[in-house]
Design a protein around this motif. Structure first.
Motif, PDB file in Angstrom:
ATOM      1  N   VAL A 273     -36.169   1.965 -13.740  1.00 41.48           N
ATOM      2  CA  VAL A 273     -34.743   1.649 -13.247  1.00 41.48           C
ATOM      3  C   VAL A 273     -33.723   2.741 -13.708  1.00 41.48           C
ATOM      4  O   VAL A 273     -32.526   2.931 -13.243  1.00 41.48           O
ATOM      5  N   ALA A 274     -33.986   3.421 -14.915  1.00 44.56           N
ATOM      6  CA  ALA A 274     -32.807   4.404 -15.483  1.00 44.56           C
ATOM      7  C   ALA A 274     -32.820   5.415 -14.532  1.00 44.56           C
ATOM      8  O   ALA A 274     -31.763   6.192 -14.483  1.00 44.56           O
ATOM      9  N   LEU A 275     -33.913   5.641 -13.765  1.00 49.27           N
ATOM     10  CA  LEU A 275     -33.798   6.687 -12.741  1.00 49.27           C
ATOM     11  C   LEU A 275     -33.084   6.437 -11.378  1.00 49.27           C
ATOM     12  O   LEU A 275     -32.372   7.437 -10.720  1.00 49.27           O
ATOM     13  N   PHE A 276     -32.762   5.108 -11.198  1.00 49.66           N
ATOM     14  CA  PHE A 276     -32.076   4.904  -9.955  1.00 49.66           C
ATOM     15  C   PHE A 276     -30.819   5.302  -9.616  1.00 49.66           C
ATOM     16  O   PHE A 276     -30.351   5.562  -8.551  1.00 49.66           O
ATOM     17  N   PRO A 277     -29.639   5.556 -10.993  1.00 49.25           N
ATOM     18  CA  PRO A 277     -28.674   6.061 -10.617  1.00 49.25           C
ATOM     19  C   PRO A 277     -28.586   7.560  -9.972  1.00 49.25           C
ATOM     20  O   PRO A 277     -27.973   8.115  -9.237  1.00 49.25           O
ATOM     21  N   MET A 278     -29.651   8.054 -10.527  1.00 48.05           N
ATOM     22  CA  MET A 278     -29.761   9.622 -10.009  1.00 48.05           C
ATOM     23  C   MET A 278     -30.450   9.766  -8.815  1.00 48.05           C
ATOM     24  O   MET A 278     -30.285  10.471  -7.712  1.00 48.05           O
ATOM     25  N   PHE A 279     -31.247   8.651  -8.320  1.00 47.72           N
ATOM     26  CA  PHE A 279     -31.663   8.319  -6.863  1.00 47.72           C
ATOM     27  C   PHE A 279     -30.441   8.263  -6.091  1.00 47.72           C
ATOM     28  O   PHE A 279     -30.301   8.792  -4.802  1.00 47.72           O
ATOM     29  N   PHE A 280     -29.406   7.391  -6.348  1.00 48.65           N
ATOM     30  CA  PHE A 280     -28.340   7.057  -5.663  1.00 48.65           C
ATOM     31  C   PHE A 280     -27.412   8.320  -5.538  1.00 48.65           C
ATOM     32  O   PHE A 280     -26.713   8.540  -4.579  1.00 48.65           O
ATOM     33  N   ALA A 281     -27.531   9.138  -6.475  1.00 52.69           N
ATOM     34  CA  ALA A 281     -26.409  10.241  -6.396  1.00 52.69           C
ATOM     35  C   ALA A 281     -27.311  11.370  -5.585  1.00 52.69           C
ATOM     36  O   ALA A 281     -26.535  12.301  -5.189  1.00 52.69           O
ATOM     37  N   SER A 282     -28.371  11.314  -5.211  1.00 54.96           N
ATOM     38  CA  SER A 282     -29.038  12.619  -4.495  1.00 54.96           C
ATOM     39  C   SER A 282     -28.605  12.701  -3.161  1.00 54.96           C
ATOM     40  O   SER A 282     -29.162  14.112  -2.819  1.00 54.96           O
ATOM     41  N   ASN A 283     -28.086  12.110  -2.431  1.00 53.98           N
ATOM     42  CA  ASN A 283     -27.588  12.525  -1.330  1.00 53.98           C
ATOM     43  C   ASN A 283     -26.044  12.442  -0.797  1.00 53.98           C
ATOM     44  O   ASN A 283     -25.609  12.647   0.187  1.00 53.98           O
ATOM     45  N   ILE A 284     -25.464  12.063  -1.957  1.00 55.18           N
ATOM     46  CA  ILE A 284     -23.897  11.995  -1.865  1.00 55.18           C
ATOM     47  C   ILE A 284     -23.282  13.065  -1.805  1.00 55.18           C
ATOM     48  O   ILE A 284     -21.777  13.353  -1.120  1.00 55.18           O
ATOM     49  N   PHE A 285     -23.923  14.186  -2.186  1.00 56.75           N
ATOM     50  CA  PHE A 285     -23.122  15.665  -2.038  1.00 56.75           C
ATOM     51  C   PHE A 285     -22.801  15.967  -0.777  1.00 56.75           C
ATOM     52  O   PHE A 285     -21.685  16.845  -0.278  1.00 56.75           O
ATOM     53  N   TYR A 286     -23.563  15.808   0.374  1.00 51.01           N
ATOM     54  CA  TYR A 286     -23.607  16.127   1.428  1.00 51.01           C
ATOM     55  C   TYR A 286     -22.304  15.909   2.315  1.00 51.01           C
ATOM     56  O   TYR A 286     -21.503  16.603   3.058  1.00 51.01           O
ATOM     57  N   THR A 287     -21.691  14.587   1.864  1.00 50.33           N
ATOM     58  CA  THR A 287     -20.422  14.016   2.503  1.00 50.33           C
ATOM     59  C   THR A 287     -19.229  14.974   2.333  1.00 50.33           C
ATOM     60  O   THR A 287     -18.412  15.546   3.309  1.00 50.33           O
ATOM     61  N   TYR A 288     -19.164  15.161   1.180  1.00 52.61           N
ATOM     62  CA  TYR A 288     -17.947  16.194   0.609  1.00 52.61           C
ATOM     63  C   TYR A 288     -18.264  17.553   1.289  1.00 52.61           C
ATOM     64  O   TYR A 288     -17.365  18.358   1.714  1.00 52.61           O
ATOM     65  N   GLN A 289     -19.511  18.219   0.832  1.00 51.19           N
ATOM     66  CA  GLN A 289     -19.785  19.466   1.146  1.00 51.19           C
ATOM     67  C   GLN A 289     -19.616  19.759   2.831  1.00 51.19           C
ATOM     68  O   GLN A 289     -18.865  20.810   3.077  1.00 51.19           O
ATOM     69  N   GLN A 290     -20.232  18.943   3.467  1.00 51.84           N
ATOM     70  CA  GLN A 290     -20.326  19.253   4.855  1.00 51.84           C
ATOM     71  C   GLN A 290     -19.144  18.969   5.592  1.00 51.84           C
ATOM     72  O   GLN A 290     -18.562  19.808   6.480  1.00 51.84           O
ATOM     73  N   ASN A 291     -18.287  17.885   5.343  1.00 54.68           N
ATOM     74  CA  ASN A 291     -17.359  17.539   6.096  1.00 54.68           C
ATOM     75  C   ASN A 291     -15.857  17.890   5.152  1.00 54.68           C
ATOM     76  O   ASN A 291     -14.994  18.204   5.879  1.00 54.68           O
ATOM     77  N   GLY A 292     -15.934  17.902   3.861  1.00 56.91           N
ATOM     78  CA  GLY A 292     -14.549  17.927   3.108  1.00 56.91           C
ATOM     79  C   GLY A 292     -14.540  19.495   2.804  1.00 56.91           C
ATOM     80  O   GLY A 292     -13.445  19.940   2.520  1.00 56.91           O
ATOM     81  N   VAL A 293     -15.641  20.395   2.806  1.00 55.52           N
ATOM     82  CA  VAL A 293     -15.473  21.807   2.732  1.00 55.52           C
ATOM     83  C   VAL A 293     -15.767  22.650   4.015  1.00 55.52           C
ATOM     84  O   VAL A 293     -14.645  23.032   4.638  1.00 55.52           O
ATOM     85  N   ASN A 294     -16.989  22.448   4.503  1.00 52.72           N
ATOM     86  CA  ASN A 294     -17.016  23.375   5.569  1.00 52.72           C
ATOM     87  C   ASN A 294     -16.648  22.583   7.007  1.00 52.72           C
ATOM     88  O   ASN A 294     -15.979  23.735   7.863  1.00 52.72           O
ATOM     89  N   GLY A 295     -16.435  21.377   7.196  1.00 49.24           N
ATOM     90  CA  GLY A 295     -15.688  21.046   8.516  1.00 49.24           C
ATOM     91  C   GLY A 295     -14.389  20.855   8.339  1.00 49.24           C
ATOM     92  O   GLY A 295     -13.804  20.928   9.121  1.00 49.24           O
ATOM     93  N   ALA A 296     -14.000  20.914   7.276  1.00 51.67           N
ATOM     94  CA  ALA A 296     -12.554  20.889   6.939  1.00 51.67           C
ATOM     95  C   ALA A 296     -11.746  22.184   7.088  1.00 51.67           C
ATOM     96  O   ALA A 296     -10.508  22.297   7.419  1.00 51.67           O
ATOM     97  N   HIS A 297     -12.289  23.213   6.542  1.00 50.15           N
ATOM     98  CA  HIS A 297     -11.526  24.248   6.416  1.00 50.15           C
ATOM     99  C   HIS A 297     -12.068  25.622   6.678  1.00 50.15           C
ATOM    100  O   HIS A 297     -11.554  26.809   6.697  1.00 50.15           O
ATOM    101  N   PHE A 298     -13.279  25.519   7.873  1.00 45.73           N
ATOM    102  CA  PHE A 298     -13.788  26.690   8.417  1.00 45.73           C
ATOM    103  C   PHE A 298     -13.755  26.621   9.940  1.00 45.73           C
ATOM    104  O   PHE A 298     -14.136  25.369  10.196  1.00 45.73           O
ATOM    105  N   ASN A 299     -13.654  27.455  10.716  1.00 51.81           N
ATOM    106  CA  ASN A 299     -13.770  27.254  12.257  1.00 51.81           C
ATOM    107  C   ASN A 299     -15.264  27.291  12.559  1.00 51.81           C
ATOM    108  O   ASN A 299     -16.118  27.264  11.601  1.00 51.81           O
TER     109      ASN A 299
END
Length: 511
Positions: A273-299
Motif C-alpha cells: 500500500v506504500a506504493l499506492f501514492p506513487m501509483f496515484f501520481a503516475s499520470n497526473i503530469f499530463y494535465t499540466y504538461q499537455q494543457n497548462g504548457v503545450n496547449g496554453a502557450h504554443f500555437n
C-alpha cells in the motif's frame, strides 16, 4: 516426468527457495516444446524465437499499445485533444479516468478469469470511438458523445492496461525485466511518435487552433487496426519461457477465487500500500504538461512539434533506465536504491526548471483569452527553444517514472496472477489521480496551482514509497512466495528437467 512427480510429492510441504533464474541455471537441458505452430521455432541470427514465447508476445502487446494508447497519447499531447478550447477534452478525460479507476481495481481478476487475449481485445475497442468523437465534435459540437466516448474508453483502457502490465511484469525472467520494459516502452511510444507526425504533417502550415479532420481520421484507422491485432495474442497458459518454465497462473480460476486473490494481494503483502501514492501520481503530469504548457502557450504546429519531441524523449528515457535496471554486476536490491535516488533527484531538477518557467507565465484567464492566440509561441520565435527543451525533459521524466515503477512491481513478483492484480491496483490509483487533475483543469484551476500540486504529490509519493523500494525489493523473488497466489505447484511452472535439481536442493538443505 513420473519420477519428478514422485520427488515433488515428497517435497511438497517444504518451501521452494529457488527463483526462476536459479532454476534456469540449474540445468542446461531444454525440454522439447509441445506440438503446434505457436511453438515452432525460427532463428534470427543465433537466437531462436517461437510465437508463444515471452519476447514475441511482448512484441505483439507492444504493437497493440503502439496503435491504441500510443495514438491516444499523440492525440492528447496536442493539448485539448486538438481543440482550441480544452474544456471538452477535460470533461471527457474526467469521465475516462473516473471509470478507468473503478474498472482497473477489478480488471486483474477479469484478466485472470477470461485470459489475456480476451482482455486485450475488449480493451482495444474504445480508442477509435474516442478519436471519432472529436471528429464528430468538429462538425456537430456534440459534447455528450465526447464524454460518453471518454467513459467507454475508461472501461476499455482499464482492461487493456491491466493485461499489458501482467505480461510485461510476469513473462520475462528476473534478470531481463528492465530490458523487456524498455522494449515495450520503445515500441509503445513509437506509436505516439508516429502518431505525432500525423498532426505535424497535417498542420505544418496551420498556425490556428483546431487540428484538421484528416488528423482525426488517421487516428481512427490506426486505432481500429490495433483493436483487431489484439486477437492474435495467446493466453498466458500457452506461453513457455526460454528455460522451459511456464507462467504462474490459476489452473481453475473462478470469479470467487479471483476476488479472493485481489484481497490476498494486499493481505499477504500489506506493505504494498506504500506504493499506492506513487501509483496515484503516475499520470497526473499530463494535465499540466499537455494543457497548462503545450496547449496554453504554443500555437497548433508548435504544439505538434513539442508533442513529437516529448514522446521521442520517452523512448530515450526508457532505453537508458530499462537497461540500467538490468546491470547484472550490481545486485538487484542495490539497483532499486540507485534508481530511487535518481528518480528523486530528477523530481527536483526537472520540476525546479519547470518552476522557473511557470512563474513567468500569464494567468489562465489571460492565456485562455482569444486575443492571446496571436501571442502563442511558434517554432520560428526565438523564445521557443527554452520551453521546448523543458517539454522534452518533462517527457524524459515521465518515462523514467513509468519504467521504474513497472520494474519495482516486477521485482516484487514473477507470478502472472499477482502481477495482474498489482497492475490493476496501479492503473486504478493512477486513473483516480488523473481523473482528479483533469477535473481540476476542467474547473479552470490556475496553472500555477496545477503545477504546484503535481510537483508536491510526485515528491511526497516518492518519500512514502521509499521503504518498500529500498527494503522490500530483494535480490531474487522466491518461487515459494509466488506460488502462494495460485493453485499451481512447482511441477506446473518449472521445466521438468529442472525439477530433480530443485527438489534435490531442497532435500539436501533439509538434511
Amino acid at each position: 516426468m513420473a519420477d519428478a512427480k514422485e520427488s515433488s510429492a515428497g517435497a511438497e510441504s517444504h518451501p521452494i527457495s529457488q527463483s526462476h533464474s536459479d532454476i534456469a541455471d540449474s540445468t542446461h537441458l531444454l525440454e522439447p516444446r509441445p506440438e503446434g505452430w505457436i511453438y515452432r521455432g525460427f532463428k534470427i541470427g543465433k537466437t531462436e524465437y517461437w510465437y508463444a514465447s515471452p519476447k514475441i508476445q511482448l512484441l505483439m502487446v507492444a504493437l497493440v499499445c503502439f496503435l491504441c494508447p500510443g495514438m491516444y497519447n499523440a492525440l492528447g499531447g496536442l493539448g485539448g485533444g486538438g481543440q482550441v478550447d480544452p474544456t471538452v477534452q477535460d470533461h471527457a478525460s474526467t469521465a475516462l479516468y473516473s471509470v478507468f479507476a473503478v474498472v482497473a481495481f477489478f480488471s486483474g481478476s477479469f484478466a485472470n478469469k477470461i485470459g489475456i487475449r480476451g482482455t486485450l481485445t475488449i480493451g482495444g475497442l474504445g480508442y477509435c470511438i474516442y478519436a471519432g468523437s472529436f471528429l464528430c465534435f468538429n462538425h456537430t459540437a456534440n459534447v455528450g458523445f465526447v464524454i460518453f466516448a471518454g467513459a467507454f474508453l475508461g472501461l476499455c483502457a482499464g482492461l487493456l492496461w491491466t493485461a499489458q502490465g501482467a505480461i510485461m511484469m510476469s513473462y520475462p525472467p528476473e534478470q531481463s525485466k528492465g530490458r523487456y520494459i524498455s522494449w515495450f516502452w520503445i515500441i509503445f511510444n513509437l506509436g505516439a511518435v508516429i502518431g505525432s507526425l500525423i498532426p505535424l504533417g497535417q498542420n505544418i502550415n496551420n498556425t490556428g487552433g483546431t487540428v484538421t479532420d484528416g488528423t482525426y481520421i488517421g487516428f481512427i484507422v490506426l486505432m481500429a487496426v490495433g483493436a483487431i491485432l489484439a486477437l492474435s495474442i495467446v493466453n498466458g497458459d500457452k506461453v513457455i519461457r526460454e528455460d522451459g518454465s511456464r507462467i504462474i497462473l490459476m489452473k481453475n480460476p473462478t470469479w470467487q477465487s479471483e476476488f479472493i486473490g485481489l484481497w490476498e494481494c494486499i493481505s499477504l503483502s500489506p506493505w504494498v500500500v506504500a506504493l499506492f501514492p506513487m501509483f496515484f501520481a503516475s499520470n497526473i503530469f499530463y494535465t499540466y504538461q499537455q494543457n497548462g504548457v503545450n496547449g496554453a502557450h504554443f500555437n497548433v504546429r508548435a504544439r505538434s512539434l513539442n508533442n513529437l519531441l516529448y514522446w521521442l524523449a520517452q523512448i530515450f528515457g526508457a532505453v537508458i533506465v530499462g537497461y540500467s535496471l538490468d546491470v547484472a554486476r550490481v545486485r538487484r536490491s542495490v539497483r532499486a536504491k540507485i534508481s530511487f535516488g535518481v528518480l528523486f533527484a530528477l523530481t527536483f531538477i526537472i520540476w525546479g526548471g519547470g518552476y522557473a518557467y511557470q512563474r513567468l507565465q500569464p494567468s489562465r484567464a489571460v492565456s485562455s483569452d482569444p486575443l492571446y492566440a496571436g501571442e502563442k509561441l511558434d517554432w520560428t520565435d526565438s523564445a521557443f527553444i527554452g520551453p521546448m527543451f523543458l517539454y522534452i525533459f518533462y517527457g524524459l521524466y515521465d518515462s523514467v517514472w513509468q519504467t521504474c515503477i513497472y520494474w519495482y512491481m516486477g521485482a516484487l513478483s514473477n507470478s502472472g496472477r499477482k502481477t495482474a492484480n498489482l497492475a490493476g491496483f496501479y492503473k486504478g490509483f493512477q486513473s483516480a489521480g488523473a481523473a482528479i487533475f483533469w477535473r481540476l483543469d476542467g474547473l479552470h484551476t490556475e496553472y500555477n496551482t496545477l503545477f504546484a500540486a503535481t510537483w508536491a504529490v510526485s515528491a511526497v509519493s516518492l518519500l512514502i514509497a521509499a521503504p518498500v523500494i529500498c527494503y522490500m525489493i530483494k535480490d531474487t523473488t522466491t518461487l515459494e512466495a509466488d506460488l502462494k497466489f495460485s493453485d499451481e505447484t512447482a511441477e506446473d511452472v518449472v521445466a521438468p528437467s529442472a525439477l530433480p535439481a530443485v527438489l534435490g536442493h531442497e532435500k539436501a538443505g533439509e538434511a
